[in-house]
Design a protein around this motif. Structure first.
Motif, PDB file in Angstrom:
ATOM      1  N   LEU A  52       0.863  -1.179   0.000  1.00  0.00           N
ATOM      2  CA  LEU A  52       0.000   0.000   0.000  1.00  0.00           C
ATOM      3  C   LEU A  52       0.899   1.228   0.000  1.00  0.00           C
ATOM      4  N   ILE A  53       0.706   2.093  -0.953  1.00  0.00           N
ATOM      5  CA  ILE A  53       1.546   3.280  -1.065  1.00  0.00           C
ATOM      6  C   ILE A  53       0.770   4.503  -0.595  1.00  0.00           C
ATOM      7  N   CYS A  54       1.331   5.168   0.387  1.00  0.00           N
ATOM      8  CA  CYS A  54       0.797   6.416   0.927  1.00  0.00           C
ATOM      9  C   CYS A  54      -0.647   6.243   1.394  1.00  0.00           C
ATOM     10  N   TYR A  55      -1.552   7.065   0.849  1.00  0.00           N
ATOM     11  CA  TYR A  55      -2.893   7.096   1.431  1.00  0.00           C
ATOM     12  C   TYR A  55      -3.791   5.965   0.949  1.00  0.00           C
ATOM     13  N   GLU A  56      -3.238   4.989   0.228  1.00  0.00           N
ATOM     14  CA  GLU A  56      -4.030   3.805  -0.110  1.00  0.00           C
ATOM     15  C   GLU A  56      -4.484   3.067   1.149  1.00  0.00           C
ATOM     16  N   VAL A  57      -3.784   3.283   2.257  1.00  0.00           N
ATOM     17  CA  VAL A  57      -4.137   2.589   3.499  1.00  0.00           C
ATOM     18  C   VAL A  57      -5.389   3.167   4.150  1.00  0.00           C
ATOM     19  N   ILE A  58      -5.882   4.314   3.692  1.00  0.00           N
ATOM     20  CA  ILE A  58      -7.013   4.954   4.382  1.00  0.00           C
ATOM     21  C   ILE A  58      -8.357   4.393   3.934  1.00  0.00           C
ATOM     22  N   PHE A  59      -8.386   3.526   2.938  1.00  0.00           N
ATOM     23  CA  PHE A  59      -9.652   3.077   2.365  1.00  0.00           C
ATOM     24  C   PHE A  59     -10.096   1.747   2.979  1.00  0.00           C
ATOM     25  N   PRO A  60     -11.052   1.779   3.901  1.00  0.00           N
ATOM     26  CA  PRO A  60     -11.493   0.540   4.558  1.00  0.00           C
ATOM     27  C   PRO A  60     -12.108  -0.440   3.569  1.00  0.00           C
ATOM     28  N   GLY A  61     -11.768  -1.704   3.742  1.00  0.00           N
ATOM     29  CA  GLY A  61     -12.318  -2.735   2.875  1.00  0.00           C
ATOM     30  C   GLY A  61     -11.662  -2.825   1.514  1.00  0.00           C
ATOM     31  N   ASN A  62     -10.625  -2.008   1.268  1.00  0.00           N
ATOM     32  CA  ASN A  62      -9.984  -2.003  -0.052  1.00  0.00           C
ATOM     33  C   ASN A  62      -8.468  -1.976   0.092  1.00  0.00           C
ATOM     34  N   VAL A  63      -7.944  -2.790   1.002  1.00  0.00           N
ATOM     35  CA  VAL A  63      -6.497  -2.825   1.221  1.00  0.00           C
ATOM     36  C   VAL A  63      -5.921  -4.224   1.057  1.00  0.00           C
ATOM     37  N   VAL A  64      -6.771  -5.205   0.835  1.00  0.00           N
ATOM     38  CA  VAL A  64      -6.318  -6.599   0.787  1.00  0.00           C
ATOM     39  C   VAL A  64      -6.886  -7.293  -0.439  1.00  0.00           C
ATOM     40  N   ASP A  65      -6.044  -8.090  -1.088  1.00  0.00           N
ATOM     41  CA  ASP A  65      -6.493  -8.962  -2.164  1.00  0.00           C
ATOM     42  C   ASP A  65      -7.219 -10.147  -1.539  1.00  0.00           C
ATOM     43  N   LYS A  66      -8.525 -10.177  -1.664  1.00  0.00           N
ATOM     44  CA  LYS A  66      -9.315 -11.205  -0.993  1.00  0.00           C
ATOM     45  C   LYS A  66      -9.110 -12.588  -1.602  1.00  0.00           C
TER      46      LYS A  66
END
Length: 523
Positions: A400-414
């Motif tokens: 996750l680069i920079c603010y990509e971590v702020i999006f709940p439910g959209n940080v992991v390849d399910k």
């Protein structure tokens, strides 16, 4: 017979409700501003429900929906103004944007975000007149608009109300079940329960009692989760070395300092390996100026400072060229290097920052002179989205680069769940402000939601190792230079939120909304 607490709350409510309109405007603005102090770095989380209670008291006096919207907008302007002031600091370091634009740009942004609170307040006023039920409507609509803010126009789910629970870590564990939006609902419910106690009615007491029992239950459950849900003591993860070189944004892109910056990272890496042994080395977003894909000698030098079986995870920029050598595309990327200097894997940032990494509608806005808001003449190109990188010697991780971590439910390849998340960032843009502290807090909430450890690397702080329950295991403070060394914490079993996302919460809020509609029709 009313209790002492009810009497005090009723007196406070009466004072707020009796204020003239002009003073109420000031109180709404101040209540919103004080509620923002619930977020990092001050973490005065009780100010959030108290601020929300004041907003509800003010809405009680609104004679029209327009007036309710105005009060909500002022509250939102105060909250977002105090919570997001640090964005203006980035304008100091952007050569294509005059620093004087920082304040007007942030005020415009804050005013736009305040519209979400205005719509929330107007909806609560429009849909219900009873105070206890209005508190429930406000909570429902607030969470709905938070979700909208997190998704429309690329989304910006920063400082959601639920983030204020992080200092109360046992309560924050509920994010593993209902996510951050569920925690926001609990926060709004708490503020509403405080507000309606001023009415000293049985309905208000029932709402307050239910909320108190809910918070007590969450606290006990979260405390047990923190105490019991631990990996076996014999289970140890690989060693991590997170390099924080202390390179500020004012000097980061100085061409004369390119070699010095590279050696700053190399020297810190070598010192950490000498002291603690080889491990996985992590450098921040765009750690150095070098385009390492096209510089084998630089990659070789970097690899020489890593000892097997370790690897280097670093941020950098990928450049794509035309046949004649003209650059045509830039990508904000993460690379994984082996000790022999080979690139084993890379990831391209997918969620780019509008007006920062690319210019939306450039063909329309450039003729107006607004192309100056985006750096350079070439926009960054987004990558394909979240993924899991599998590299020999490194546990599978989600980059996750920079603010990509702020999006709940959209940080992991399910489809291919990783063992940990690596968040490389460049918070040097925001200096010694609240921004880096808030970014760290949001990353901690993602760890709780997903049940995965999160490792953050930034050039000036705050770099950290976060376990899967949101606890800081090791960190370097803002502005420090050094290396965070520690073992990678273990991941937990897949959480309910990781499995189902926001679906259960949305279904539950729908049922609550349906119940409120039925009650209203039977009144």
């Amino acid at each position: 017979m009313p209790s002492r607490i009810e009497t005090v709350i009723a007196q406070a409510a009466d004072r707020v409700r009796s204020l003239p309109a002009g003073r109420q405007n000031t109180v709404a603005l101040a209540a919103g501003a004080l509620s923002a102090l619930a977020f990092a770095p001050l973490n005065l989380f009780l100010l959030m429900p108290l601020g929300l209670a004041v907003l509800l008291w003010l809405l009680d006096t609104a004679q029209t929906t327009r007036r309710a919207a105005a009060l909500g907008w002022l509250f939102g302007f105060g909250q977002f103004g105090v919570g997001l002031y640090w964005i203006a600091i980035a304008f100091r370091y952007q050569s294509n944007m005059p620093p004087a634009l920082g304040l007007p740009a942030v005020l415009l942004l804050v005013g736009g975000f305040a519209l979400f609170i205005a719509l929330t307040a107007a909806s609560a006023h429009r849909l219900w007149t009873g105070r206890a039920r209005r508190a429930l409507v406000l909570a429902l609509v607030w969470v709905a608009f938070e979700w909208v803010r997190g998704h429309v126009l690329t989304g910006f789910p920063w400082n959601l109300a639920g983030n204020a629970w992080l200092p109360a870590l046992p309560v924050a564990q509920a994010a593993s079940v209902v996510g951050i939006y569920g925690l926001s609902f609990v926060m709004l419910l708490t503020g509403g329960a405080i507000a309606v106690l001023a009415d000293r009615t049985n309905g208000a007491r029932r709402l307050a009692g239910f909320t108190a029992v809910l918070l007590l239950g969450l606290t006990l459950w979260g405390t047990a989760r923190l105490a019991i849900d631990r990996p076996p003591e014999t289970e140890k993860g690989p060693l991590l070395h997170i390099v924080q070189a202390g390179i500020g944004q004012d000097e980061k892109w100085n061409p004369a300092a390119e070699r010095r910056h590279l050696w700053a990272h190399l020297d810190l890496t070598a010192a950490a390996i000498r002291r603690y042994g080889p491990g996985i080395v992590i450098w921040p977003e765009t750690a150095i100026q070098n385009f390492i894909e096209h510089e084998p000698s630089t990659r070789y030098l970097m690899g020489r400072h890593i000892e097997a079986p370790g690897a280097l995870i670093t941020g950098g920029i990928r450049v794509e060229y035309e046949a004649d050598g003209t650059p045509i595309a830039l990508r904000n990327s993460l690379f994984v290097l082996t000790p022999d200097g080979e690139i084993q894997a890379h990831y391209d940032k997918a969620h780019l920052v509008p007006f920062g990494e690319y210019m939306p509608l450039r063909h329309l806005l450039a003729p107006l002179g607004l192309d100056r808001l985006a750096p350079g003449d070439i926009d960054f190109v987004p990558g394909p989205g979240v993924r899991t990188l599998s590299v020999p010697g490194v546990p599978d991780f989600g980059p996750l680069i920079c603010y990509e971590v702020i999006f709940p439910g959209n940080v992991v390849d399910k489809e291919k769940r990783p063992a940990w998340l690596v968040n490389i960032s460049n918070d040097a843009w925001f200096g010694h402000s609240s921004g880096p502290h808030q970014h760290l807090a949001i990353a901690r909430m993602r760890a709780i939601e997903e049940g995965l450890p999160v490792v953050r690397a930034t050039p000036t702080g705050i770099s950290a190792i976060i376990d899967s329950q949101g606890r800081l295991k090791a960190s370097l403070p803002l502005g420090a230079r050094g290396v965070v060394t520690g073992e990678l914490p273990a991941r937990r079993p897949v959480t309910l939120y990781a499995r189902f996302g926001d679906v259960p919460l949305i279904f539950g809020l729908f049922l609550l909304s349906l119940g409120l509609v039925i009650v209203r029709r039977t009144d």
